[in-house]
Design a protein around this motif. Structure first.
Motif, mmCIF file in Angstrom:
data_model
loop_
_atom_site.group_PDB
_atom_site.id
_atom_site.type_symbol
_atom_site.label_atom_id
_atom_site.label_comp_id
_atom_site.label_asym_id
_atom_site.label_seq_id
_atom_site.Cartn_x
_atom_site.Cartn_y
_atom_site.Cartn_z
ATOM 1 N N GLN A 165 0.814 -1.215 0.000
ATOM 2 C CA GLN A 165 0.000 0.000 0.000
ATOM 3 C C GLN A 165 0.845 1.262 0.000
ATOM 4 O O GLN A 165 0.341 2.347 0.212
ATOM 5 C CB GLN A 165 -0.912 0.002 1.235
ATOM 6 C CG GLN A 165 -1.956 -1.084 1.179
ATOM 7 C CD GLN A 165 -2.762 -1.181 2.460
ATOM 8 O OE1 GLN A 165 -2.545 -0.401 3.384
ATOM 9 N NE2 GLN A 165 -3.660 -2.135 2.517
ATOM 10 N N ASP A 170 1.773 0.768 -6.687
ATOM 11 C CA ASP A 170 0.894 0.641 -7.855
ATOM 12 C C ASP A 170 0.911 1.916 -8.689
ATOM 13 O O ASP A 170 -0.103 2.341 -9.224
ATOM 14 C CB ASP A 170 -0.525 0.275 -7.415
ATOM 15 C CG ASP A 170 -1.064 1.283 -6.405
ATOM 16 O OD1 ASP A 170 -0.334 2.252 -6.104
ATOM 17 O OD2 ASP A 170 -2.200 1.119 -5.942
ATOM 18 N N CYS A 175 -1.368 7.571 0.376
ATOM 19 C CA CYS A 175 -2.350 8.533 0.880
ATOM 20 C C CYS A 175 -1.844 9.122 2.203
ATOM 21 O O CYS A 175 -0.919 8.576 2.802
ATOM 22 C CB CYS A 175 -3.693 7.833 1.101
ATOM 23 S SG CYS A 175 -3.588 6.544 2.357
ATOM 24 N N ALA A 202 -11.572 3.081 2.050
ATOM 25 C CA ALA A 202 -10.748 2.655 0.902
ATOM 26 C C ALA A 202 -10.902 3.652 -0.247
ATOM 27 O O ALA A 202 -9.917 4.018 -0.902
ATOM 28 C CB ALA A 202 -11.154 1.251 0.465
ATOM 29 N N ARG A 203 -12.156 4.112 -0.502
ATOM 30 C CA ARG A 203 -12.392 5.061 -1.598
ATOM 31 C C ARG A 203 -11.665 6.377 -1.316
ATOM 32 O O ARG A 203 -11.005 6.937 -2.186
ATOM 33 C CB ARG A 203 -13.904 5.291 -1.751
ATOM 34 C CG ARG A 203 -14.266 5.986 -3.059
ATOM 35 C CD ARG A 203 -15.762 6.003 -3.329
ATOM 36 N NE ARG A 203 -16.392 4.723 -3.100
ATOM 37 C CZ ARG A 203 -17.366 4.485 -2.218
ATOM 38 N NH1 ARG A 203 -17.834 5.468 -1.479
ATOM 39 N NH2 ARG A 203 -17.878 3.291 -2.071
ATOM 40 N N ARG A 205 -9.056 6.897 0.550
ATOM 41 C CA ARG A 205 -7.591 6.738 0.448
ATOM 42 C C ARG A 205 -7.151 6.726 -1.010
ATOM 43 O O ARG A 205 -6.138 7.331 -1.371
ATOM 44 C CB ARG A 205 -7.162 5.447 1.161
ATOM 45 C CG ARG A 205 -7.196 5.610 2.661
ATOM 46 C CD ARG A 205 -6.742 4.360 3.370
ATOM 47 N NE ARG A 205 -6.507 4.632 4.783
ATOM 48 C CZ ARG A 205 -6.544 3.726 5.737
ATOM 49 N NH1 ARG A 205 -6.812 2.460 5.443
ATOM 50 N NH2 ARG A 205 -6.303 4.062 6.988
ATOM 51 N N ARG A 206 -7.902 6.023 -1.833
ATOM 52 C CA ARG A 206 -7.573 5.941 -3.254
ATOM 53 C C ARG A 206 -7.621 7.339 -3.888
ATOM 54 O O ARG A 206 -6.703 7.734 -4.617
ATOM 55 C CB ARG A 206 -8.557 4.982 -3.943
ATOM 56 C CG ARG A 206 -8.353 4.793 -5.420
ATOM 57 C CD ARG A 206 -7.279 3.761 -5.688
ATOM 58 N NE ARG A 206 -6.832 3.813 -7.072
ATOM 59 C CZ ARG A 206 -5.869 3.075 -7.574
ATOM 60 N NH1 ARG A 206 -5.214 2.214 -6.820
ATOM 61 N NH2 ARG A 206 -5.517 3.177 -8.831
ATOM 62 N N GLU A 207 -8.697 8.081 -3.587
ATOM 63 C CA GLU A 207 -8.838 9.429 -4.163
ATOM 64 C C GLU A 207 -7.689 10.340 -3.715
ATOM 65 O O GLU A 207 -7.134 11.096 -4.501
ATOM 66 C CB GLU A 207 -10.172 10.052 -3.730
ATOM 67 C CG GLU A 207 -11.365 9.484 -4.481
ATOM 68 C CD GLU A 207 -12.691 9.842 -3.795
ATOM 69 O OE1 GLU A 207 -13.708 9.266 -4.228
ATOM 70 O OE2 GLU A 207 -12.696 10.658 -2.837
ATOM 71 N N GLU A 210 -4.518 9.363 -5.547
ATOM 72 C CA GLU A 210 -4.534 9.813 -6.947
ATOM 73 C C GLU A 210 -4.314 11.326 -7.034
ATOM 74 O O GLU A 210 -3.539 11.802 -7.869
ATOM 75 C CB GLU A 210 -5.864 9.422 -7.606
ATOM 76 C CG GLU A 210 -5.944 7.933 -7.877
ATOM 77 C CD GLU A 210 -7.319 7.465 -8.340
ATOM 78 O OE1 GLU A 210 -7.441 6.273 -8.655
ATOM 79 O OE2 GLU A 210 -8.257 8.291 -8.365
#
Ligand SMILES: C[S@@+](CC[C@H](N)C(=O)[O-])C[C@H]1O[C@@H](n2cnc3c(N)ncnc32)[C@H](O)[C@@H]1O
Length: 225
Positions: A165, A170, A175, A202-203, A205-207, A210
Motif C-alpha cells: 500500500q 501501484d 495517501c 478505501a475510496r 484513500r484511493r482518491e 490519486e
C-alpha cells in the motif's frame, strides 16, 4: 536471501544494517548479509586498493586485482553483481522488487573516482544510481538499496500488506495517514477515517493517493514499470 556487499569501508554498515526492521529480518533468518572488505584481497605491505588514473587527472581509482579476487573467492559463482554508480540506472521501486525476488545478489561499492573500467566490463551485471548527485562512496547507496529490498521480503514488515500500500507500489504515491488524537491543536483528523466504513475509507484513500500523485508526481502515472 543472501546479499554480499563488497566495500573498502565495512565499518560503515554497522549501524544501518543492525537496527529496526533490517536487524529483525537478519535475526529471523530472512536475509543473510555478508560484508566483505576488498582490502583483505590486497597483497602488499600497505594493503593498497587504489592507484592514480592512467592519463593523469585528480583522484584515485580502485584497482581491479583486489576486486576480482574478492568476487572470485567470496561470491558463489554466477552471483548477480550490482555496481552502485551515479552513471547507473536510476533506482525505482520496480527495480527493488525485481531484486527482492532473487535468491541472492551482491553489491559493489566504489570510492574515490570509482573502479577500474575493466571491473565493470568483466564482473558487473547491473549498474544502479540512487539519484543525480555524487556521493563520496557507494556505501550509502548500497545501504539504501539493501534497506529497500530487505523490507520487501515476506515476513520482514510486521504487516506484509503495508508494503503493497505504499508509494510506488501501484504507480501512486501513498495517501495521508493520521493517528491519535482525533483533534490535535485544533486540527481534526478526517471524519471518514473514524467512521468504521471500510468501503468509504478505501475510496477516500484511493482518491487522496490519486490527487497527491497528480499534484506532486504526474510523471508516475505514465512511467513504465
Ligand atoms: C565520487 S563517486 C565517483 C563518481 C565518478 N567519478 C563519476 O563521476 O561518475 C565514488 C563512488 O561513489 C558511489 N556513488 C556516488 N554517487 C552515487 C550515486 N548517486 N548512486 C550510486 N552510487 C554513487 C559510486 O560507487 C562511485 O564509484
Amino acid at each position: 536471501m543472501r546479499i554480499d556487499i563488497l566495500t573498502l569501508f565495512p565499518e560503515m554498515f554497522a549501524g544501518p544494517l543492525s537496527e529496526s526492521i533490517i536487524k529483525r529480518a537478519r535475526e529471523r533468518g530472512l536475509v543473510d548479509i555478508r560484508i566483505h572488505n576488498i582490502r583483505d584481497h590486497t597483497h602488499d605491505k600497505h594493503r593498497t586498493a587504489d592507484d592514480r588514473p592512467f592519463g593523469g587527472g585528480p583522484g584515485m581509482v580502485l584497482t581491479p586485482g583486489p576486486i576480482f579476487e574478492c568476487v572470485e573467492s567470496e561470491l558463489p559463482e554466477g552471483t548477480h553483481l550490482v555496481y552502485m554508480t551515479p552513471q547507473g540506472r536510476p533506482l525505482t521501486q520496480a527495480m527493488v522488487e525485481e531484486l527482492a525476488g532473487r535468491d541472492a545478489f551482491a553489491v559493489l561499492c566504489g570510492h574515490y573516482e570509482g573502479v577500474d573500467e575493466r571491473v565493470r566490463e568483466a564482473l558487473v551485471d547491473d549498474e544502479i544510481s540512487i539519484g543525480d548527485y555524487v556521493l563520496t562512496g557507494g556505501e550509502l547507496p548500497a545501504m539504501v538499496l539493501v534497506d529497500a529490498v530487505v523490507r520487501l521480503l515476506p515476513g520482514a514488515l510486521g504487516d506484509d500488506e503495508s508494503a503493497q500500500q505504499e508509494s510506488f507500489a501501484d504507480g501512486l504515491l501513498d495517501c495521508p495517514h493520521y493517528t491519535r488524537p482525533e483533534v490535535f491543536r485544533g486540527m481534526q483528523a478526517p471524519e471518514v477515517l473514524l467512521s468504521g466504513n471500510h468501503g468509504e475509507i478505501a475510496r477516500w484513500r484511493r482518491e487522496q493517493a490519486e490527487a497527491r500523485t497528480r499534484e506532486r508526481r504526474p510523471d508516475l502515472t505514465n512511467r513504465e514499470k
